[in-house]
Motif scaffolding. Structure first.
Motif, PDB file in Angstrom:
ATOM      1  N   CYS A 111      10.120 -28.941 -33.889  1.00 30.47           N
ATOM      2  CA  CYS A 111      11.456 -29.294 -34.348  1.00 30.47           C
ATOM      3  C   CYS A 111      11.602 -29.042 -35.848  1.00 30.47           C
ATOM      4  CB  CYS A 111      11.746 -30.757 -34.027  1.00 30.47           C
ATOM      5  SG  CYS A 111      13.294 -31.385 -34.712  1.00 30.47           S
ATOM      6  N   ILE A 112      10.691 -29.592 -36.641  1.00 28.88           N
ATOM      7  CA  ILE A 112      10.765 -29.449 -38.094  1.00 28.88           C
ATOM      8  C   ILE A 112      10.655 -27.985 -38.505  1.00 28.88           C
ATOM      9  CG2 ILE A 112       9.631 -30.020 -40.276  1.00 28.88           C
ATOM     10  CD1 ILE A 112       8.809 -32.694 -39.022  1.00 28.88           C
ATOM     11  N   ASN A 113       9.714 -27.273 -37.911  1.00 26.49           N
ATOM     12  CA  ASN A 113       9.528 -25.854 -38.258  1.00 26.49           C
ATOM     13  C   ASN A 113      10.782 -25.044 -37.969  1.00 26.49           C
ATOM     14  OD1 ASN A 113       6.874 -26.172 -39.167  1.00 26.49           O
ATOM     15  ND2 ASN A 113       6.006 -25.819 -37.128  1.00 26.49           N
ATOM     16  N   SER A 114      11.460 -25.371 -36.872  1.00 25.05           N
ATOM     17  CA  SER A 114      12.658 -24.602 -36.509  1.00 25.05           C
ATOM     18  C   SER A 114      13.768 -24.778 -37.534  1.00 25.05           C
ATOM     19  CB  SER A 114      13.152 -25.022 -35.122  1.00 25.05           C
ATOM     20  OG  SER A 114      13.848 -26.259 -35.149  1.00 25.05           O
ATOM     21  N   ARG A 119      34.630 -24.008 -30.522  1.00 19.09           N
ATOM     22  CA  ARG A 119      33.316 -24.039 -29.876  1.00 19.09           C
ATOM     23  C   ARG A 119      32.868 -22.619 -29.598  1.00 19.09           C
ATOM     24  NH1 ARG A 119      31.009 -26.904 -24.297  1.00 19.09           N
ATOM     25  NH2 ARG A 119      28.839 -26.743 -24.925  1.00 19.09           N
ATOM     26  N   GLU A 120      31.694 -22.282 -30.132  1.00 21.12           N
ATOM     27  CA  GLU A 120      31.111 -20.955 -30.016  1.00 21.12           C
ATOM     28  C   GLU A 120      30.144 -20.948 -28.828  1.00 21.12           C
ATOM     29  OE1 GLU A 120      30.103 -17.037 -30.851  1.00 21.12           O
ATOM     30  OE2 GLU A 120      31.749 -18.228 -31.662  1.00 21.12           O
ATOM     31  N   ASN A 121      30.034 -19.805 -28.133  1.00 19.13           N
ATOM     32  CA  ASN A 121      29.177 -19.760 -26.940  1.00 19.13           C
ATOM     33  C   ASN A 121      27.733 -19.400 -27.245  1.00 19.13           C
ATOM     34  OD1 ASN A 121      29.377 -17.061 -27.509  1.00 19.13           O
ATOM     35  ND2 ASN A 121      30.381 -16.483 -25.591  1.00 19.13           N
ATOM     36  N   ASN A 122      27.378 -19.190 -28.517  1.00 18.22           N
ATOM     37  CA  ASN A 122      25.982 -18.909 -28.853  1.00 18.22           C
ATOM     38  C   ASN A 122      25.087 -20.080 -28.483  1.00 18.22           C
ATOM     39  OD1 ASN A 122      26.169 -16.316 -29.899  1.00 18.22           O
ATOM     40  ND2 ASN A 122      26.790 -17.037 -31.914  1.00 18.22           N
ATOM     41  N   LEU A 123      23.926 -19.779 -27.924  1.00 19.61           N
ATOM     42  CA  LEU A 123      22.984 -20.820 -27.496  1.00 19.61           C
ATOM     43  C   LEU A 123      22.026 -21.120 -28.638  1.00 19.61           C
ATOM     44  CD1 LEU A 123      22.281 -19.429 -23.917  1.00 19.61           C
ATOM     45  CD2 LEU A 123      23.883 -21.222 -24.576  1.00 19.61           C
ATOM     46  N   PHE A 124      22.519 -21.878 -29.609  1.00 14.59           N
ATOM     47  CA  PHE A 124      21.741 -22.138 -30.818  1.00 14.59           C
ATOM     48  C   PHE A 124      20.760 -23.295 -30.665  1.00 14.59           C
ATOM     49  CE2 PHE A 124      25.429 -20.340 -33.465  1.00 14.59           C
ATOM     50  CZ  PHE A 124      24.820 -19.100 -33.542  1.00 14.59           C
ATOM     51  N   TYR A 125      20.994 -24.170 -29.694  1.00 16.84           N
ATOM     52  CA  TYR A 125      20.226 -25.422 -29.607  1.00 16.84           C
ATOM     53  C   TYR A 125      19.381 -25.434 -28.341  1.00 16.84           C
ATOM     54  CZ  TYR A 125      19.309 -30.421 -30.365  1.00 16.84           C
ATOM     55  OH  TYR A 125      18.708 -31.633 -30.597  1.00 16.84           O
ATOM     56  N   ASN A 126      18.139 -25.907 -28.483  1.00 19.52           N
ATOM     57  CA  ASN A 126      17.228 -26.057 -27.349  1.00 19.52           C
ATOM     58  C   ASN A 126      16.978 -27.541 -27.110  1.00 19.52           C
ATOM     59  OD1 ASN A 126      16.182 -23.124 -26.787  1.00 19.52           O
ATOM     60  ND2 ASN A 126      16.165 -23.364 -29.008  1.00 19.52           N
ATOM     61  N   TYR A 127      17.454 -28.034 -25.978  1.00 16.84           N
ATOM     62  CA  TYR A 127      17.386 -29.458 -25.631  1.00 16.84           C
ATOM     63  C   TYR A 127      16.279 -29.675 -24.604  1.00 16.84           C
ATOM     64  CZ  TYR A 127      18.780 -33.800 -23.271  1.00 16.84           C
ATOM     65  OH  TYR A 127      18.786 -35.043 -22.699  1.00 16.84           O
ATOM     66  N   ARG A 128      15.235 -30.390 -25.020  1.00 15.51           N
ATOM     67  CA  ARG A 128      14.104 -30.614 -24.129  1.00 15.51           C
ATOM     68  C   ARG A 128      14.410 -31.774 -23.178  1.00 15.51           C
ATOM     69  NH1 ARG A 128       9.009 -28.981 -25.350  1.00 15.51           N
ATOM     70  NH2 ARG A 128       9.484 -29.048 -27.574  1.00 15.51           N
ATOM     71  N   LEU A 129      14.231 -31.544 -21.898  1.00 13.07           N
ATOM     72  CA  LEU A 129      14.475 -32.585 -20.903  1.00 13.07           C
ATOM     73  C   LEU A 129      13.274 -33.522 -20.869  1.00 13.07           C
ATOM     74  CD1 LEU A 129      16.516 -33.549 -18.785  1.00 13.07           C
ATOM     75  CD2 LEU A 129      15.237 -32.243 -17.090  1.00 13.07           C
ATOM     76  N   ASN A 130      13.328 -34.556 -21.697  1.00 14.33           N
ATOM     77  CA  ASN A 130      12.252 -35.536 -21.823  1.00 14.33           C
ATOM     78  C   ASN A 130      12.599 -36.769 -20.988  1.00 14.33           C
ATOM     79  OD1 ASN A 130      10.272 -37.329 -22.585  1.00 14.33           O
ATOM     80  ND2 ASN A 130      10.845 -37.383 -24.755  1.00 14.33           N
ATOM     81  N   GLN A 131      11.858 -37.011 -19.944  1.00 13.33           N
ATOM     82  CA  GLN A 131      12.166 -38.102 -19.017  1.00 13.33           C
ATOM     83  C   GLN A 131      12.050 -39.483 -19.648  1.00 13.33           C
ATOM     84  OE1 GLN A 131      13.415 -37.740 -15.999  1.00 13.33           O
ATOM     85  NE2 GLN A 131      13.324 -35.508 -16.118  1.00 13.33           N
ATOM     86  N   GLU A 132      11.413 -39.557 -20.823  1.00  8.47           N
ATOM     87  CA  GLU A 132      11.249 -40.850 -21.491  1.00  8.47           C
ATOM     88  C   GLU A 132      12.311 -41.083 -22.575  1.00  8.47           C
ATOM     89  OE1 GLU A 132       9.075 -43.167 -20.646  1.00  8.47           O
ATOM     90  OE2 GLU A 132       8.388 -41.877 -19.016  1.00  8.47           O
ATOM     91  N   SER A 133      13.217 -40.133 -22.763  1.00  8.05           N
ATOM     92  CA  SER A 133      14.211 -40.290 -23.820  1.00  8.05           C
ATOM     93  C   SER A 133      15.195 -41.390 -23.465  1.00  8.05           C
ATOM     94  CB  SER A 133      14.954 -38.972 -24.055  1.00  8.05           C
ATOM     95  OG  SER A 133      15.740 -38.647 -22.932  1.00  8.05           O
ATOM     96  N   ALA A 134      15.889 -41.901 -24.497  1.00  4.08           N
ATOM     97  CA  ALA A 134      16.780 -43.044 -24.305  1.00  4.08           C
ATOM     98  C   ALA A 134      17.869 -42.766 -23.280  1.00  4.08           C
ATOM     99  CB  ALA A 134      17.404 -43.438 -25.649  1.00  4.08           C
ATOM    100  N   ASP A 139      12.507 -34.036 -30.378  1.00  2.00           N
ATOM    101  CA  ASP A 139      11.802 -33.242 -29.367  1.00  2.00           C
ATOM    102  C   ASP A 139      12.555 -31.952 -29.026  1.00  2.00           C
ATOM    103  OD1 ASP A 139      13.828 -34.693 -28.251  1.00  2.00           O
ATOM    104  OD2 ASP A 139      12.670 -35.521 -26.590  1.00  2.00           O
ATOM    105  N   ASP A 140      13.574 -31.625 -29.825  1.00  2.00           N
ATOM    106  CA  ASP A 140      14.359 -30.403 -29.620  1.00  2.00           C
ATOM    107  C   ASP A 140      14.121 -29.425 -30.765  1.00  2.00           C
ATOM    108  OD1 ASP A 140      15.349 -31.814 -27.456  1.00  2.00           O
ATOM    109  OD2 ASP A 140      17.188 -32.409 -28.480  1.00  2.00           O
ATOM    110  N   TRP A 141      14.744 -28.253 -30.690  1.00  2.00           N
ATOM    111  CA  TRP A 141      14.604 -27.302 -31.791  1.00  2.00           C
ATOM    112  C   TRP A 141      15.792 -26.335 -31.826  1.00  2.00           C
ATOM    113  CZ3 TRP A 141      12.108 -26.795 -27.160  1.00  2.00           C
ATOM    114  CH2 TRP A 141      12.122 -25.548 -26.521  1.00  2.00           C
ATOM    115  N   LEU A 142      15.972 -25.722 -33.014  1.00  2.00           N
ATOM    116  CA  LEU A 142      17.074 -24.798 -33.254  1.00  2.00           C
ATOM    117  C   LEU A 142      16.595 -23.351 -33.205  1.00  2.00           C
ATOM    118  CD1 LEU A 142      18.821 -26.461 -36.345  1.00  2.00           C
ATOM    119  CD2 LEU A 142      19.385 -26.784 -33.918  1.00  2.00           C
TER     120      LEU A 142
END
Length: 240
Positions: A10-13, A185-200, A81-84
């Motif tokens: 995440c930070i590196n991205s 709203r732009e259609n570019n897929l800039f964000y990666n959302y991790r499906l974390n089963q323990e997230s809130a 837990d996500d990244w750009l």
């Protein structure tokens, strides 16, 4: 469970964005693992980073600390837990400046622990005034694929409701949109959302769902967002 390599990714991205004139606020919300140490490690190597260590108070409190301490002209949020994608900020700012936007949203990919794409949300909305943008029915309710103008946040004193653990980002966006002029709203897929089963947002907590539903029912600007609120309650609170 949360893994330290997710935080590093995440930070590196963010640090490796093609647009480099950024500040990165890392909020260590009382993490029981080594996340706080990792944050300090990065801050010691890059002066664009500021770290805030707080007692565990939840995502809304953590985000509000970021809002109180930001210095930039725009802000977006990235869960740990996500990244750009590398060109997220540069391309987003170009779109904002070209269209004189108060709010820009973009698409995202939902991925598993191994980076496999499970779902894509690339809905597109042309430049519209806030009222028509809301009426389009295609706006995102996620603050992590949205870029906000900080002058609007400062002027209105906008913040997240720290009493809520679910739906707090939706209410934030609704309040922000009520102060906007032009949105897109732009259609570019800039964000990666991790499906974390323990997230809130994945934890089934009826009491928190009821609390959030009540907050939406009594939202002072509800009439402007009736369609969005009804769909949100069904999709995110009742159906799960």
């Amino acid at each position: 469970l949360f893994r330290s390599e997710w935080l590093r990714q995440c930070i590196n991205s963010i640090l490796n964005q093609t647009y480099t004139n950024i500040e990165l606020l890392l909020i260590d919300d009382g993490s029981p693992d080594n996340s706080g140490i990792i944050c300090d490690e990065y801050a010691n190597k890059d002066n664009r980073i500021r770290v805030f260590h707080i007692k565990n108070s939840g995502v809304s409190s953590a985000r509000n600390i970021g809002l109180r301490n930001l210095k930039g002209n725009y802000i977006t949020f990235v869960d740990s837990d996500d990244w750009l994608e590398p060109d997220c900020i540069e391309k987003s700012l170009n779109i904002i400046n070209k269209n004189n936007l108060d709010l820009l949203q973009y698409g995202y990919k939902r991925v598993d622990d191994y980076g496999n794409v499970l779902f894509v949300d690339a809905g597109e909305i042309p430049k519209l005034d806030a009222k028509r943008y809301i009426q389009s029915g295609k706006m995102s309710i996620n603050v992590w694929c949205t870029i906000f103008k900080t002058t609007i946040i400062r002027h209105t004193g906008l913040k997240f409701d720290e009493n809520l653990k679910l739906g707090e980002d939706q209410l934030f966006i609704y309040k922000y949109l009520s102060e906007c002029e032009l949105c897109m709203r732009e259609n570019n897929l800039f964000y990666n959302y991790r499906l974390n089963q323990e997230s809130a947002c994945m934890i089934n907590n009826p009491a928190e769902c009821i609390k959030s539903i009540k907050a939406f029912q009594t939202f002072e600007l509800r009439s402007n967002f009736e369609y969005n609120i009804q769909n949100g309650i069904l999709r995110h609170f009742l159906y799960p």
